[in-house]
Scaffold this motif. Structure first.
Motif, PDB file in Angstrom:
ATOM      1  N   GLY A  63       8.148  52.750  82.420  1.00  0.00           N
ATOM      2  CA  GLY A  63       7.694  51.362  82.417  1.00  0.00           C
ATOM      3  C   GLY A  63       6.359  51.201  83.114  1.00  0.00           C
ATOM      4  O   GLY A  63       5.574  52.137  83.239  1.00  0.00           O
ATOM      5  N   SER A  64       6.122  49.987  83.608  1.00  0.00           N
ATOM      6  CA  SER A  64       4.835  49.695  84.243  1.00  0.00           C
ATOM      7  C   SER A  64       4.663  50.410  85.579  1.00  0.00           C
ATOM      8  O   SER A  64       3.555  50.645  86.024  1.00  0.00           O
ATOM      9  CB  SER A  64       4.687  48.187  84.445  1.00  0.00           C
ATOM     10  OG  SER A  64       5.727  47.699  85.270  1.00  0.00           O
ATOM     11  N   SER A  65       5.769  50.743  86.237  1.00  0.00           N
ATOM     12  CA  SER A  65       5.713  51.538  87.470  1.00  0.00           C
ATOM     13  C   SER A  65       6.125  52.965  87.146  1.00  0.00           C
ATOM     14  O   SER A  65       6.999  53.196  86.321  1.00  0.00           O
ATOM     15  CB  SER A  65       6.660  50.971  88.523  1.00  0.00           C
ATOM     16  OG  SER A  65       6.224  49.715  88.944  1.00  0.00           O
ATOM     17  N   SER A  66       5.514  53.917  87.798  1.00  0.00           N
ATOM     18  CA  SER A  66       5.805  55.326  87.517  1.00  0.00           C
ATOM     19  C   SER A  66       6.605  55.955  88.649  1.00  0.00           C
ATOM     20  O   SER A  66       6.204  56.952  89.217  1.00  0.00           O
ATOM     21  CB  SER A  66       4.503  56.098  87.312  1.00  0.00           C
ATOM     22  OG  SER A  66       3.844  55.623  86.189  1.00  0.00           O
TER      23      SER A  66
END
Length: 117
Positions: A63-66
């Motif tokens: 997603g938008s965070s890794s």
């Protein structure tokens, strides 16, 4: 006078080579990428039982965070739970769970909760 200039050039060349070697070593090891991961995303952390030198994430959130979902070190596997009280679970690599799959937390029969950050 000429000797001083020669010494200065040798010193500059030596320091330049040393800096290049340090940069190359940092970029070639996991330490650099792990440090970057920790700095760029505050959700990321290294489990208490592991270290920045041995912990290796092997499944990352897409997603938008890794942040890492699953990771490992020499002794344990880790799973990120998203729970503040126990943000991760860990299990020994020498476990006896039937049908154990390191990428499926539901097969971790003897997982232990990790400590809060």
């Amino acid at each position: 006078m000429a000797l001083n200039r020669l010494c200065q050039r040798i010193l500059v060349a030596t320091l330049s080579i040393a800096c290049l070697l340090i940069i190359a070593l940092a970029l070639a090891t996991r330490l650099f990428s792990k440090s970057l991961m920790l700095l760029m995303d505050r959700i990321n952390f290294i489990p208490k039982e592991s270290s920045i030198f041995s912990f290796s994430p092997y499944k990352i959130n897409q997603g938008s965070s890794s942040y890492w979902l699953y990771g490992e070190d020499g002794e344990n596997y880790y799973y990120f739970t998203y729970e503040p009280a126990a943000p991760y679970k860990h299990i020994s690599k020498a476990n006896n769970c039937p049908s154990f799959d390191q990428r499926d937390i539901s097969t971790w029969c003897s997982a232990t909760n990790g400590a809060a950050k």
